[in-house]
Motif scaffolding. Structure first.
Motif, short mmCIF file in Angstrom:
data_model
loop_
_atom_site.label_atom_id
_atom_site.label_comp_id
_atom_site.label_asym_id
_atom_site.label_seq_id
_atom_site.Cartn_x
_atom_site.Cartn_y
_atom_site.Cartn_z
N SER A 97 44.04 -87.04 28.96
CA SER A 97 45.04 -86.26 28.23
C SER A 97 44.96 -86.51 26.73
O SER A 97 45.19 -85.60 25.93
N ILE A 98 44.62 -87.73 26.37
CA ILE A 98 44.49 -88.06 24.94
C ILE A 98 43.30 -87.31 24.34
O ILE A 98 43.38 -86.72 23.26
N GLY A 99 42.18 -87.33 25.08
CA GLY A 99 41.00 -86.61 24.61
C GLY A 99 41.25 -85.11 24.52
O GLY A 99 40.82 -84.45 23.57
N ALA A 100 41.96 -84.56 25.53
CA ALA A 100 42.25 -83.12 25.54
C ALA A 100 43.15 -82.72 24.39
O ALA A 100 43.12 -81.57 23.94
N ALA A 101 43.95 -83.66 23.90
CA ALA A 101 44.85 -83.37 22.79
C ALA A 101 44.13 -83.41 21.45
O ALA A 101 44.74 -83.15 20.41
N GLY A 102 42.83 -83.73 21.47
CA GLY A 102 42.04 -83.69 20.25
C GLY A 102 41.83 -85.03 19.55
O GLY A 102 41.32 -85.07 18.43
N ALA A 103 42.19 -86.13 20.22
CA ALA A 103 42.01 -87.45 19.61
C ALA A 103 40.52 -87.76 19.49
O ALA A 103 39.70 -87.31 20.30
N SER A 104 40.17 -88.55 18.50
CA SER A 104 38.77 -88.93 18.30
C SER A 104 38.34 -89.91 19.39
O SER A 104 39.17 -90.54 20.06
N ARG A 105 37.02 -90.07 19.53
CA ARG A 105 36.51 -91.03 20.52
C ARG A 105 36.94 -92.44 20.19
O ARG A 105 37.19 -93.25 21.09
N SER A 106 37.03 -92.78 18.91
CA SER A 106 37.44 -94.13 18.55
C SER A 106 38.89 -94.39 18.94
O SER A 106 39.24 -95.50 19.36
N THR A 107 39.74 -93.37 18.84
CA THR A 107 41.14 -93.51 19.25
C THR A 107 41.24 -93.70 20.76
O THR A 107 41.98 -94.57 21.25
N VAL A 108 40.49 -92.91 21.51
CA VAL A 108 40.50 -93.04 22.97
C VAL A 108 39.99 -94.43 23.37
O VAL A 108 40.55 -95.09 24.25
N SER A 109 38.95 -94.89 22.70
CA SER A 109 38.39 -96.21 23.00
C SER A 109 39.40 -97.31 22.72
O SER A 109 39.53 -98.27 23.48
N ARG A 110 40.11 -97.19 21.60
CA ARG A 110 41.10 -98.22 21.26
C ARG A 110 42.23 -98.25 22.28
O ARG A 110 42.70 -99.30 22.68
N ARG A 111 42.67 -97.07 22.72
CA ARG A 111 43.75 -97.02 23.71
C ARG A 111 43.30 -97.58 25.06
O ARG A 111 44.06 -98.25 25.76
N ALA A 112 42.04 -97.33 25.40
CA ALA A 112 41.51 -97.94 26.62
C ALA A 112 41.48 -99.46 26.48
O ALA A 112 41.83 -100.19 27.43
N ALA A 113 41.10 -99.95 25.33
CA ALA A 113 41.06 -101.39 25.10
C ALA A 113 42.45 -102.00 25.18
O ALA A 113 42.63 -103.10 25.72
N ALA A 114 43.45 -101.29 24.67
CA ALA A 114 44.83 -101.78 24.74
C ALA A 114 45.26 -101.91 26.20
O ALA A 114 45.87 -102.92 26.60
N ALA A 115 44.97 -100.89 27.01
CA ALA A 115 45.35 -100.91 28.42
C ALA A 115 44.62 -102.03 29.16
O ALA A 115 45.23 -102.78 29.94
N LYS A 116 43.34 -102.16 28.93
CA LYS A 116 42.55 -103.18 29.62
C LYS A 116 43.04 -104.59 29.25
O LYS A 116 43.13 -105.48 30.10
N THR A 117 43.34 -104.78 27.97
CA THR A 117 43.83 -106.09 27.53
C THR A 117 45.17 -106.41 28.18
O THR A 117 45.42 -107.54 28.63
N PHE A 118 46.04 -105.41 28.26
CA PHE A 118 47.37 -105.63 28.85
C PHE A 118 47.28 -105.96 30.34
O PHE A 118 47.88 -106.94 30.81
N PHE A 119 46.52 -105.17 31.09
CA PHE A 119 46.47 -105.39 32.54
C PHE A 119 45.71 -106.66 32.90
O PHE A 119 46.04 -107.32 33.89
N ARG A 120 44.71 -107.02 32.08
CA ARG A 120 44.02 -108.29 32.32
C ARG A 120 45.00 -109.46 32.13
O ARG A 120 45.06 -110.39 32.93
N TRP A 121 45.80 -109.37 31.08
CA TRP A 121 46.81 -110.40 30.81
C TRP A 121 47.86 -110.44 31.91
O TRP A 121 48.26 -111.52 32.36
#
Length: 305
Positions: A65-89
């Motif tokens: 949904s973030i990509g479909a809204a026109g976000a850049s690849r770097s933004t999508v990557s950062r949001r994925a990193a935020a989620a992965k960091t949170f769930f790992r913790w």
């Protein structure tokens, strides 16, 4: 925030984890928390009631949904990193039993080749700074020393402005830096930077220093520690006098130093250590710059290019 990802107390604990244990910058922490807030709203709209209920398809749908809204690849990557960091913790601290983000993939960050000076252009820039310093104005002595040190060491502008007098060893030709994640490293610099620093410390800094200066190496006209904005304006004012040079900030000198090191025969690991990159992949972008220059020279010179 009090949604699927937990109450405010849980997010505060995660924020503390990012700041203290992971050593993330204030900007990264703020960005990650904002990303998780957006994820929390998305999950609630999907009927997810707790972090234990989150599944991989939920996270993939969020990134989609973030990509479909026109976000850049770097933004999508950062949001994925935020989620992965949170769930790992969350899993490591026993808040969930399984990490739903283990197989979450995000598009690779776009690799933009940085604008860099050619070696002769860097020389012209520093020669111009030296000429300006001939008027013995303490700020011009400072400007020359700052630019010489930036280019000689490849340090970040934040590392430059954070330097104290005792962080620089003129005899050894080294500077002790505090980089990202509060990681300390020592970088070398050469004779021109040593000469510029010597002139600044002997004839420039004492004339600007006040009771508020403390141990700061580089000072403004009012005696306070110089800030990144001042370094940027100094560089851009000098570049404006040089034709055919790319518009850049202080980070451009860092890019230039790394590129020129590689072109001069330095190996990637050495450049990685000098720049303070955690990953060799970050340093490898400079090989692309060097290869592009090699290709341009080849196409211009080879009879069958």
């Amino acid at each position: 925030m009090s949604g699927p990802l937990g109450a405010a107390a849980q997010l505060q604990a995660f924020e503390q984890h990012l700041r203290v244990e992971k050593g993330r910058s204030v900007h990264t922490v703020r960005a990650y928390l904002g990303d998780l807030d957006a994820l929390d709203v998305f999950l609630a709209d999907r009927g997810v009631r707790s972090s234990a209920e989150v599944r991989l398809p939920d996270l993939r749908a969020w990134l989609g949904s973030i990509g479909a809204a026109g976000a850049s690849r770097s933004t999508v990557s950062r949001r994925a990193a935020a989620a992965k960091t949170f769930f790992r913790w969350a899993q490591q601290t026993g808040r969930i039993t399984a990490d739903p983000s283990l197989r979450l993939a995000a598009p690779g960050k776009e690799k933009h080749l940085p604008g860099v000076l050619r070696a002769p252009q860097a020389g012209e820039l520093l020669d111009l700074a030296a000429v300006a310093a001939d008027d013995d104005d303490p700020v011009h002595l400072r400007n020359r020393a700052m630019l010489e040190l930036l280019y000689a060491s490849g340090m970040r502008v934040g590392e430059l402005t954070g330097l104290d007098v005792d962080d620089v060893d003129l005899e050894a030709g080294t500077a002790r830096l505090l980089g990202k994640g509060d990681k300390e490293r020592v970088v070398p610099f050469g004779t021109p930077a040593t000469e510029a620093l010597t002139l600044w410390l002997a004839g420039g800094r004492p004339r600007l220093a006040t009771a508020e200066s403390g141990a700061a190496l580089f000072l403004g006209r009012r005696g306070r520690r110089v800030d990144q904005r001042q370094v940027r304006s100094t560089l851009q004012a000098l570049l404006a006098h040089l034709p055919d040079t790319p518009q850049m900030g202080p980070h451009g000198l860092r890019h230039s130093a790394a590129t020129h090191l590689l072109e001069g025969g330095a190996d990637l690991r050495t450049v990685q250590e000098l720049l303070g990159h955690a990953s060799l992949a970050t340093t490898q972008i400079y090989t692309h710059v060097s290869v592009d220059r090699l290709r341009a020279a080849y196409q211009q010179a080879h009879p069958r290019a």
